[in-house]
Design an enzyme around this catalytic site. Structure first.
Site, PDB file in Angstrom:
ATOM      1  CD  GLU A  96      19.565 151.890  58.919  1.00 23.98           C
ATOM      2  OE1 GLU A  96      18.339 151.965  58.694  1.00 23.98           O
ATOM      3  OE2 GLU A  96      20.254 150.930  58.580  1.00 23.98           O
ATOM      4  CB  CYS A 109      26.576 148.887  66.301  1.00 25.54           C
ATOM      5  SG  CYS A 109      27.379 148.736  64.700  1.00 25.54           S
ATOM      6  CB  CYS A 120      33.317 144.993  51.356  1.00 24.73           C
ATOM      7  SG  CYS A 120      34.780 145.750  52.089  1.00 24.73           S
ATOM      8  N   GLY A 169      30.453 152.747  57.178  1.00 25.80           N
ATOM      9  CA  GLY A 169      31.677 153.510  56.935  1.00 25.80           C
ATOM     10  C   GLY A 169      32.942 152.807  57.363  1.00 25.80           C
ATOM     11  CD  GLU A 170      37.977 151.259  57.347  1.00 24.71           C
ATOM     12  OE1 GLU A 170      37.397 150.163  57.280  1.00 24.71           O
ATOM     13  OE2 GLU A 170      38.779 151.515  58.258  1.00 24.71           O
ATOM     14  CB  SER A 201      35.107 147.141  63.013  1.00 20.86           C
ATOM     15  OG  SER A 201      35.175 146.099  62.065  1.00 20.86           O
ATOM     16  CB  SER A 223      36.566 143.336  58.025  1.00 21.37           C
ATOM     17  OG  SER A 223      35.690 143.969  58.930  1.00 21.37           O
ATOM     18  CG  LEU A 224      41.356 137.747  57.696  1.00 18.67           C
ATOM     19  CD1 LEU A 224      42.456 138.683  57.216  1.00 18.67           C
ATOM     20  CD2 LEU A 224      41.891 136.756  58.724  1.00 18.67           C
ATOM     21  CG  HIS A 225      35.423 139.324  55.647  1.00 20.11           C
ATOM     22  ND1 HIS A 225      34.590 138.994  56.695  1.00 20.11           N
ATOM     23  CD2 HIS A 225      35.486 140.674  55.641  1.00 20.11           C
ATOM     24  CE1 HIS A 225      34.176 140.099  57.280  1.00 20.11           C
ATOM     25  NE2 HIS A 225      34.702 141.129  56.668  1.00 20.11           N
ATOM     26  CG  ASN A 300      23.362 139.199  58.770  1.00 23.42           C
ATOM     27  OD1 ASN A 300      22.688 138.279  59.220  1.00 23.42           O
ATOM     28  ND2 ASN A 300      24.268 139.839  59.488  1.00 23.42           N
TER      29      ASN A 300
HETATM   30  N1  SAH Z   1      34.375 149.300  57.556  1.00 22.74           N
HETATM   31  C1  SAH Z   1      34.542 148.597  58.788  1.00 22.74           C
HETATM   32  C2  SAH Z   1      33.327 148.659  59.711  1.00 22.74           C
HETATM   33  C3  SAH Z   1      31.958 148.321  59.148  1.00 22.74           C
HETATM   34  S1  SAH Z   1      31.491 146.660  58.808  1.00 22.74           S
HETATM   35  C4  SAH Z   1      34.958 147.175  58.551  1.00 22.74           C
HETATM   36  O1  SAH Z   1      35.021 146.780  57.390  1.00 22.74           O
HETATM   37  O2  SAH Z   1      35.281 146.482  59.490  1.00 22.74           O
HETATM   38  C5  SAH Z   1      31.262 145.778  60.254  1.00 22.74           C
HETATM   39  C6  SAH Z   1      31.412 144.247  60.055  1.00 22.74           C
HETATM   40  O3  SAH Z   1      30.258 143.647  59.404  1.00 22.74           O
HETATM   41  C7  SAH Z   1      32.600 143.927  59.181  1.00 22.74           C
HETATM   42  O4  SAH Z   1      33.322 142.833  59.664  1.00 22.74           O
HETATM   43  C8  SAH Z   1      31.916 143.598  57.881  1.00 22.74           C
HETATM   44  O5  SAH Z   1      32.759 142.888  57.072  1.00 22.74           O
HETATM   45  C9  SAH Z   1      30.692 142.822  58.347  1.00 22.74           C
HETATM   46  N2  SAH Z   1      29.664 142.688  57.309  1.00 22.74           N
HETATM   47  C10 SAH Z   1      29.420 143.520  56.275  1.00 22.74           C
HETATM   48  N3  SAH Z   1      28.411 143.074  55.524  1.00 22.74           N
HETATM   49  C11 SAH Z   1      27.992 141.929  56.069  1.00 22.74           C
HETATM   50  C12 SAH Z   1      26.945 141.004  55.750  1.00 22.74           C
HETATM   51  N4  SAH Z   1      26.141 141.197  54.716  1.00 22.74           N
HETATM   52  N5  SAH Z   1      26.780 139.941  56.568  1.00 22.74           N
HETATM   53  C13 SAH Z   1      27.589 139.766  57.633  1.00 22.74           C
HETATM   54  N6  SAH Z   1      28.583 140.602  57.979  1.00 22.74           N
HETATM   55  C14 SAH Z   1      28.780 141.675  57.204  1.00 22.74           C
END
Ligand code: SAH
Length: 370
Positions: A96, A109, A120, A169-170, A201, A223-225, A300
Site C-alpha cells: 500500500e 508514503c 514490532c 517494511g524496514e 524511517s 521509531s523509538l517508542h 492506531n
Molecule cells: N520500519 C520502519 C518504517 C515503517 S513504520 C520503521 O519502523 O520506522 C512507520 C511508523 O509508523 C513507525 O514509526 C512505526 O513505529 C509507526 N507505527 C506502526 N504501527 C503503528 C500503529 N499501529 N499506530 C501508530 N503508529 C504505528
C-alpha cells in the site's frame, strides 16, 4: 521464463546504474540522462515515443528492456483527502502507498518490502509476516504511479512535495534496492526533491544508519517508542540487537558532520504502556542533548491488537512535559483512518513466509465474530 521477465526493468537503475547499463550494451552513457527525463519528467514509458533516441536505439531497447511500474490494483479515497493505492507486482504480492495532502505540501508514503520481518508488536504490517524485498523499480515505481494517478502526468512534482519511506517494511533491511530509489528521488533528472523532503524511517538498524550516512543525504526518522531498553524490547524486538545507547550514538553521528541533517524520533503513544509522565521525563533526558524533533503518534488500532490509543488528555500531558523539558514535539494528526491508511494500518497482500499471519488472521476472525 517469459520474454518480459527476461528483459531488464529500467526503473531499477538510478543515473549511475543507467549509465553503466548503456555502456554495457555499447551505447554512450549520456543516454541515461535522456532516458531519465523521459521517464520521470515526461512520464513516458514507451520507447517508441522517445524521439531523441534514434530508431535503432529505440528498437534495441524494446528488445532488451522494459519500463515497468507496479500495477495499481485498487484506489481508496478518505473523506480527509488522503488517497491509498494497492500496488501489485505480480505473483500475488502487493503493497500500500498513501498520499496525504496538506496545506502547502503533499506527502507520499511508500513501502520498501512486502510485509516486514521485524514483528514490532503494535504494527499491523509486522503482524502479517514477511514475503520479500521490493526492487528499486518497485519502490520508485510507487512514486511514478502516484504522480501519474494524481493527474499530473507531465509534472508530478507539483503534487508530491515530500516522500517518506514509512509504509510497509524496514527500508534499511533492503538497503541495496532502497539507496538507488533515494537517489532517484533526490536527483534533478528524477523527482528533484531536497534532502529534507525525503525521509527514511527505521526501527533502529544501527549498521544501516551508518551506511545511509555514508551513502546519501536524506532526513532520518527513528521509531523509538520507549525511553528505556526493557520497555522498548517489548515493542520493538530489534532493540535486543541494537539497544538504545547504541542507537543514540548512531543518530548523533548522523546529524553531525558536514551535512546539516536532521533526525526525527517517532513515538507511538499506547494506553498504559509507554505514555506515563515518567516516560516523558525519561525521554527528555535521553533526547535533550541531541538536535532532533519528536513526533508523537497516537496509536492506531487494528483488528487483533491488544493495545489501545492513549486518551487525548494523556497525549497532551505527555507533549507538555517533553516540551517543558526543551524538546520540540508535535502530535501527528491521524490521516486516512477511515480507509485504514494511517500509520501501522498498511497491510497490502503479503504471501507470508513466516507463520505469524496465520495466528493474526485467527485473532481477526474472532474480532469480527464478536
Ligand atoms: N520500519 C520502519 C518504517 C515503517 S513504520 C520503521 O519502523 O520506522 C512507520 C511508523 O509508523 C513507525 O514509526 C512505526 O513505529 C509507526 N507505527 C506502526 N504501527 C503503528 C500503529 N499501529 N499506530 C501508530 N503508529 C504505528
Amino acid at each position: 521464463m517469459t520474454e518480459t521477465a527476461a528483459r531488464i526493468n529500467l526503473l531499477d537503475f538510478d543515473e549511475k546504474g543507467l549509465r553503466a547499463f548503456f555502456e554495457s550494451i555499447g551505447e554512450r552513457s549520456f543516454r541515461a540522462q535522456q532516458l531519465l527525463k523521459w521517464i520521470y519528467h515526461q512520464g513516458v514509458t514507451d520507447f517508441s515515443l522517445m524521439t531523441n533516441l534514434g530508431l535503432d536505439l529505440r528498437r534495441k531497447l524494446q528488445q532488451l528492456a522494459t519500463i515497468e511500474p507496479p500495477r495499481i490494483l485498487g484506489e481508496q479515497q478518505s473523506v480527509d483527502g488522503t488517497t491509498k493505492w494497492l500496488m501489485g507486482f505480480g505473483g500475488g504480492n502487493a503493497v500500500e502507498t498513501v498520499f496525504i495532502p496538506e496545506a502547502g505540501r503533499g506527502t507520499l508514503c511508500i513501502s520498501s518490502q512486502v510485509g516486514c520481518a521485524l514483528n514490532c508488536t503494535f504494527c499491523s504490517t509486522g503482524a502479517q509476516g514477511f514475503s520479500r524485498n521490493l526492487t528499486t523499480g518497485e519502490i520508485i515505481g510507487q512514486v511514478w504511479q502516484a504522480a501519474r494517478a494524481l493527474g499530473h502526468e507531465r509534472n508530478g512534482r507539483r503534487h508530491i512535495t515530500n516522500v517518506v519511506l514509512m509504509g510497509m517494511g524496514e527500508p534499511l533491511l533492503n538497503f541495496d534496492a532502497v539507496a538507488p530509489a533515494l537517489s532517484l528521488l533526490r536527483d534533478d533528472l528524477g523527482f528533484g526533491l531536497a534532502a529534507r523532503r525525503v525521509t527514511l524511517s527505521t526501527a533502529g538498524l544501527v549498521p544501516g544508519i551508518e551506511r545511509l550516512r555514508e551513502t546519501i543525504d536524506v532526513a532520518l526518522a527513528v521509531s523509538l517508542h520507549a525511553p528505556e531498553d526493557r520497555l522498548r524490547e517489548t515493542l520493538v524486538p530489534l532493540n535486543r540487537k541494537y539497544p538504545i545507547a547504541e542507537l543514540m550514538r548512531s543518530c548523533r553521528d548522523y546529524v553531525s558532520g558536514k551535512h546539516k541533517r536532521t533526525v526525527t524520533f517517532e513515538y507511538t503513544l499506547i494506553d498504559g504502556v509507554n505514555d506515563h509522565p515518567d516516560h516523558a521525563r525519561q525521554l527528555v533526558k535521553l533526547l535533550r542533548r541531541l538536535p532532533s524533533k519528536l513526533n508523537l503518534i497516537p496509536f492506531n488500532p487494528f483488528p487483533g491488537t491488544r493495545y489501545r490509543c492513549s486518551p487525548e488528555e494523556r497525549i497532551r500531558e505527555f507533549q507538555s512535559i517533553v516540551m517543558a523539558g526543551g524538546l520540540i514535539a508535535t502530535v501527528r494528526k491521524t490521516r486516512g483512518g477511515d480507509i485504514d491508511a494511517a500509520c501501522g494500518q498498511l497491510i497490502g497482500r503479503v504471501l507470508d513466509r513466516t507463520r505469524r499471519s496465520q495466528r493474526i488472521r485467527e485473532l481477526q476472525m474472532e474480532a469480527h465474530i464478536r
